[in-house]
Enzyme design. Structure first.
Site, PDB file in Angstrom:
ATOM      1  N   GLU A   1      -6.337  23.103 -21.361  1.00  0.00           N
ATOM      2  CA  GLU A   1      -6.934  24.213 -22.087  1.00  0.00           C
ATOM      3  C   GLU A   1      -7.779  25.017 -21.103  1.00  0.00           C
ATOM      4  OE1 GLU A   1      -9.292  22.805 -25.299  1.00  0.00           O
ATOM      5  OE2 GLU A   1      -7.664  21.735 -26.279  1.00  0.00           O
TER       6      GLU A   1
ATOM      7  N   TYR B   1      -5.334  20.424 -33.792  1.00  0.00           N
ATOM      8  CA  TYR B   1      -6.566  20.037 -33.106  1.00  0.00           C
ATOM      9  C   TYR B   1      -7.570  19.580 -34.164  1.00  0.00           C
ATOM     10  CZ  TYR B   1     -10.332  20.466 -29.570  1.00  0.00           C
ATOM     11  OH  TYR B   1     -11.363  20.239 -28.700  1.00  0.00           O
TER      12      TYR B   1
ATOM     13  N   ASP C   1     -19.537  27.099 -29.200  1.00  0.00           N
ATOM     14  CA  ASP C   1     -19.692  26.316 -27.978  1.00  0.00           C
ATOM     15  C   ASP C   1     -21.106  25.794 -27.813  1.00  0.00           C
ATOM     16  OD1 ASP C   1     -17.045  26.705 -27.144  1.00  0.00           O
ATOM     17  OD2 ASP C   1     -17.540  28.678 -26.333  1.00  0.00           O
TER      18      ASP C   1
END
Length: 277
Positions: A49, A177, A60
């Protein structure tokens, strides 16, 4: 068959899970970032990734936010990221390792989804993971990605219940995911039993492979995920190894690359140590 599908088929034939590694494009600078990308497959990464730095990385944690800031300061752009992947394909001759772009839909929207998908495919990119693109809006991207041969990897979480899963999986391809813990990246890890339960539940809804990420920091944690999922995804902890290779002024130290690759190899050894029946 896409590179992602081929890689997961090969992993299944080898009766093991894969290691998905995340690094931020352009961190700590474009030159070293390319060297990291170039060396990841040999270190044990099965899929890669490549994070696209963005000025408002809401999902994040601190590690990846700082990596994005370093990369943006060093001049990384979407075009430079495409060029990095294109260079990787040409110079290494590696046409098997899947590379996915991970980031925020704003960067796609600015360029236009159709153009973005075409240029990404031409560069040798295999998939997208766009953390802020909900399934209700995925049709803005999916037709163009599909036409370009690019997989759209969608995220599920512990809160994605059985009623919600079909809506997510409708647009998913490549793999699913599973974000194993709620919150931002680089935080706590999920208990192994919780990972097992959620992976089994997701697999009841889809034949796609399931990768599990968020919070994996050690080879033992990667192995625990590999016992149940099709891949363990490690990001913040690798980004932390990049930062550890910088001095107080942000200058790369000689051990930056060896340190990153040694850590990835340890994770890969943890994942490879778990055989599936």
């Amino acid at each position: 068959m896409s590179r992602i599908a081929k890689r997961f088929a090969a992993l299944k034939a080898d009766k093991r899970a894969g290691l998905v590694t995340y690094v931020t494009a352009g961190d700590p600078d474009p030159g070293l970032s390319y060297q990291i990308l170039k060396g990841l497959p040999a270190a044990g990464a099965d899929l890669i990734e490549l994070g696209m730095p963005f000025t408002d990385p809401m999902a994040d944690g601190p590690s990846i936010q700082l990596a994005g800031q370093r990369a943006l300061k060093a001049g990384i752009t979407v075009d430079a990221t495409f060029d990095m992947v294109r260079r990787f394909r040409k110079e290494t001759g590696d046409n098997e390792t899947p590379i996915l772009l991970m980031g925020y839909y704003n960067l796609v929207y600015q360029r236009g989804a159709e153009r973005f998908c075409k240029e990404a495919a031409q560069a040798g990119i295999d998939g997208f993971i766009l953390v802020d693109l909900p399934p209700e809006e995925a049709d803005q991207l999916k037709p163009y990605a599909q036409a370009a041969g690019i997989d759209t990897v969608l995220l599920t979480a512990p809160t994605t219940d059985d009623k919600r899963l079909p809506a997510v999986l409708k647009y998913a391809s490549g793999f699913v995911y599973f974000v194993s813990v709620l919150g931002i990246t680089g935080t706590k890890s999920a208990p192994e039993e919780a990972v097992r339960t959620h992976v089994e539940r997701i697999k009841r809804h889809t034949p796609l492979p399931v990768g599990v990420g968020f919070g994996i920091k050690t080879p033992d944690q990667a192995a625990a995920v590999a016992r149940h999922a099709d891949a363990a995804v490690v990001g913040s902890a690798i980004v932390d190894r990049v930062k550890a290779g910088l001095d107080d002024k942000g200058t790369p130290k000689p051990d930056l690359l060896p340190g990153v690759f040694a850590y990835v190899k340890a994770l890969a050894d943890g994942v490879r140590g778990v055989r599936k029946t």
